[in-house]
Design an enzyme around this catalytic site. Structure first.
Site, PDB file in Angstrom:
ATOM      1  N   HIS A 163       0.853  -1.192   0.000  1.00 40.43           N
ATOM      2  CA  HIS A 163       0.000   0.000   0.000  1.00 40.43           C
ATOM      3  C   HIS A 163       0.884   1.235   0.000  1.00 40.43           C
ATOM      4  O   HIS A 163       2.121   1.129   0.105  1.00 40.43           O
ATOM      5  CB  HIS A 163      -0.971  -0.006   1.181  1.00 40.43           C
ATOM      6  CG  HIS A 163      -0.321   0.087   2.516  1.00 40.43           C
ATOM      7  ND1 HIS A 163       0.478  -0.921   3.042  1.00 40.43           N
ATOM      8  CD2 HIS A 163      -0.338   1.070   3.460  1.00 40.43           C
ATOM      9  CE1 HIS A 163       0.912  -0.567   4.239  1.00 40.43           C
ATOM     10  NE2 HIS A 163       0.428   0.639   4.510  1.00 40.43           N
TER      11      HIS A 163
ATOM     12  N   HIS B 139       1.257   3.935   2.021  1.00 41.58           N
ATOM     13  CA  HIS B 139       1.700   4.682   3.193  1.00 41.58           C
ATOM     14  C   HIS B 139       3.227   4.824   3.156  1.00 41.58           C
ATOM     15  O   HIS B 139       3.943   3.924   2.705  1.00 41.58           O
ATOM     16  CB  HIS B 139       1.258   3.989   4.480  1.00 41.58           C
ATOM     17  CG  HIS B 139      -0.130   4.378   4.896  1.00 41.58           C
ATOM     18  ND1 HIS B 139      -0.903   3.596   5.734  1.00 41.58           N
ATOM     19  CD2 HIS B 139      -0.896   5.472   4.599  1.00 41.58           C
ATOM     20  CE1 HIS B 139      -2.076   4.193   5.937  1.00 41.58           C
ATOM     21  NE2 HIS B 139      -2.089   5.323   5.260  1.00 41.58           N
TER      22      HIS B 139
ATOM     23  N   ASP C  61       5.716   4.619   5.223  1.00 45.29           N
ATOM     24  CA  ASP C  61       6.642   3.656   5.813  1.00 45.29           C
ATOM     25  C   ASP C  61       6.778   2.396   4.974  1.00 45.29           C
ATOM     26  O   ASP C  61       7.577   1.512   5.309  1.00 45.29           O
ATOM     27  CB  ASP C  61       6.230   3.306   7.250  1.00 45.29           C
ATOM     28  CG  ASP C  61       4.833   2.732   7.365  1.00 45.29           C
ATOM     29  OD1 ASP C  61       3.923   3.224   6.666  1.00 45.29           O
ATOM     30  OD2 ASP C  61       4.638   1.788   8.165  1.00 45.29           O
ATOM     31  N   HIS C  62       6.051   2.318   3.865  1.00 47.59           N
ATOM     32  CA  HIS C  62       6.149   1.180   2.956  1.00 47.59           C
ATOM     33  C   HIS C  62       6.677   1.565   1.579  1.00 47.59           C
ATOM     34  O   HIS C  62       7.023   0.684   0.792  1.00 47.59           O
ATOM     35  CB  HIS C  62       4.786   0.505   2.806  1.00 47.59           C
ATOM     36  CG  HIS C  62       4.306  -0.143   4.061  1.00 47.59           C
ATOM     37  ND1 HIS C  62       4.321  -1.507   4.265  1.00 47.59           N
ATOM     38  CD2 HIS C  62       3.820   0.389   5.213  1.00 47.59           C
ATOM     39  CE1 HIS C  62       3.848  -1.783   5.469  1.00 47.59           C
ATOM     40  NE2 HIS C  62       3.540  -0.642   6.066  1.00 47.59           N
TER      41      HIS C  62
ATOM     42  N   HIS D 205      -7.537  -2.086   5.441  1.00 47.35           N
ATOM     43  CA  HIS D 205      -6.690  -1.062   6.058  1.00 47.35           C
ATOM     44  C   HIS D 205      -7.390   0.288   5.866  1.00 47.35           C
ATOM     45  O   HIS D 205      -8.477   0.355   5.289  1.00 47.35           O
ATOM     46  CB  HIS D 205      -5.305  -1.088   5.404  1.00 47.35           C
ATOM     47  CG  HIS D 205      -4.268  -0.295   6.136  1.00 47.35           C
ATOM     48  ND1 HIS D 205      -4.163  -0.273   7.508  1.00 47.35           N
ATOM     49  CD2 HIS D 205      -3.280   0.521   5.672  1.00 47.35           C
ATOM     50  CE1 HIS D 205      -3.157   0.505   7.857  1.00 47.35           C
ATOM     51  NE2 HIS D 205      -2.605   1.010   6.762  1.00 47.35           N
TER      52      HIS D 205
ATOM     53  N   ASP E  20      -0.055  -4.032   5.940  1.00 45.06           N
ATOM     54  CA  ASP E  20      -0.950  -3.459   6.945  1.00 45.06           C
ATOM     55  C   ASP E  20      -2.389  -3.916   6.708  1.00 45.06           C
ATOM     56  O   ASP E  20      -2.945  -3.731   5.621  1.00 45.06           O
ATOM     57  CB  ASP E  20      -0.881  -1.939   6.897  1.00 45.06           C
ATOM     58  CG  ASP E  20       0.448  -1.415   7.400  1.00 45.06           C
ATOM     59  OD1 ASP E  20       1.363  -2.235   7.600  1.00 45.06           O
ATOM     60  OD2 ASP E  20       0.576  -0.191   7.575  1.00 45.06           O
TER      61      ASP E  20
ATOM     62  N   HIS F 189       6.257  -5.724  11.427  1.00 41.17           N
ATOM     63  CA  HIS F 189       5.542  -4.452  11.579  1.00 41.17           C
ATOM     64  C   HIS F 189       5.167  -4.247  13.051  1.00 41.17           C
ATOM     65  O   HIS F 189       4.018  -4.024  13.403  1.00 41.17           O
ATOM     66  CB  HIS F 189       4.302  -4.426  10.679  1.00 41.17           C
ATOM     67  CG  HIS F 189       3.808  -3.041  10.375  1.00 41.17           C
ATOM     68  ND1 HIS F 189       2.863  -2.412  11.139  1.00 41.17           N
ATOM     69  CD2 HIS F 189       4.118  -2.161   9.386  1.00 41.17           C
ATOM     70  CE1 HIS F 189       2.602  -1.217  10.627  1.00 41.17           C
ATOM     71  NE2 HIS F 189       3.364  -1.035   9.562  1.00 41.17           N
TER      72      HIS F 189
END
Length: 315
Positions: free
Chosen positions: A63, A65, A67-68, A140, A211, A269
């Site tokens: 996805h 976000h 942090d990914h 999510h 996530d 995670h």
């Protein structure tokens, strides 16, 4: 097949855990490495790992976000300077192509190799000679996908003595038989592969879920997998907050593994609120539901061989 974790933290980097990234080292299967997610500083983590950036040929983003994905533009750029000249296939949700294109336009970045961007939907997204990869949307706060990687059945073992008895000469004909092909000898005799090989072996199945909160889609993706890699951001004490922010607890991840009848569960995670000293209790909480459980840490490397999962190393 090996799995190397480059980042196992949640949200932002901490002293113990970097943001999300892991690599499937498929050197023995197809001479490729596949990267799943690419959080900030992933290329720095690679410097301390067994993985060569130029060998990463496919990248799967769960996805969008930060942090990914915040490490993705830098990694793709640096890969060229590190000898990466072969094309890269990038898979992820809608919006990934636009974001990268805008980033490279603004920064004046040019990639000297071909980047093929595939914006995924539920279903089969990739098929090669060795693998099939499926995507399915999980639950999510933004669109997020899990990936199921299925290795195709492997050829059986060649029974050389039987093949020689049937008059097969040493050389390429033996390999054809091993690969499942029937052959015709010079004397007109047909030798059938099934007569001189053992039964085909089942390939492995790995499910990688980024996530997500607890959902049926995760159970479907993980169905009878050999290895499930699943987020476990919180302990059960924070179950309410986990659901609110679209995350899972260690108990929920373990429950999904149990209901999906997987062989092994590796969770990652992990929220930075949990100190290293709290990990034994974290593990116990999950093992109460699903015993075959490991908690990943940065630079942990797992090997799948002979239907067994082994932790090889940790920095």
């Amino acid at each position: 097949m090996d799995i190397e974790f480059l980042g196992t933290g949640a949200g932002m980097p901490s002293k113990q855990r970097n943001t999300s990234a892991l690599v499937l080292d498929l050197t023995d299967e197809n001479r490729e490495n596949w990267l799943f997610d690419c959080g900030e500083a992933t290329q720095h983590q690679l410097l301390h790992s067994h993985i060569k950036p130029r060998k990463i040929t496919k990248i799967f983003i769960t996805h969008l976000h930060g942090d990914h994905i915040f490490g993705l533009p830098g990694f793709l750029s640096s890969r060229a300077f590190l000898g990466g000249e072969t094309p890269v296939d990038l898979y992820g949700p809608a919006g990934l192509k636009e974001w990268l294109a805008h980033t490279y336009k603004v920064t004046g970045t040019h990639l000297p190799y071909k980047l093929n961007i595939h914006e995924v939907k539920d279903g089969l997204i990739l098929e090669t000679d060795e693998f099939r990869v499926y995507a399915k949307e999980v639950q999510h706060v933004i669109k997020s996908y899990g990936y199921r990687i299925e290795q195709k059945d492997l050829p059986g073992t060649l029974l050389i003595d039987k093949a020689v008895e049937k008059g097969v000469p040493k050389g390429p004909l033996l390999q054809k038989l091993k690969d499942g092909h029937d052959i015709l000898l010079e004397n007109g005799t047909t030798v059938y592969s099934k007569e001189v090989t053992t039964e085909r072996r089942r390939g492995f199945t790995i499910t990688v879920i980024g996530d997500t909160s607890y959902c049926e889609a995760a159970i479907d993706l993980a169905d009878c997998a050999d290895i499930l890699i699943h987020e476990a951001t919180f302990t059960n004490e924070y179950a309410k907050g986990a659901k609110e922010f679209g995350h899972s607890t260690i108990v929920e991840a373990a429950t999904i593994a149990k209901l999906a009848h997987v062989k092994n569960l590796i969770v990652n995670h992990i929220s930075a609120r949990f100190l290293p000293s709290e990990m034994p209790a974290f593990l116990v909480e999950g093992e109460a539901v699903f015993p075959h459980l490991s908690i990943a840490e940065d630079f942990m490397r797992f090997q799948w061989k002979n239907d067994e999962l082994t932790c090889l190393s940790k920095k």
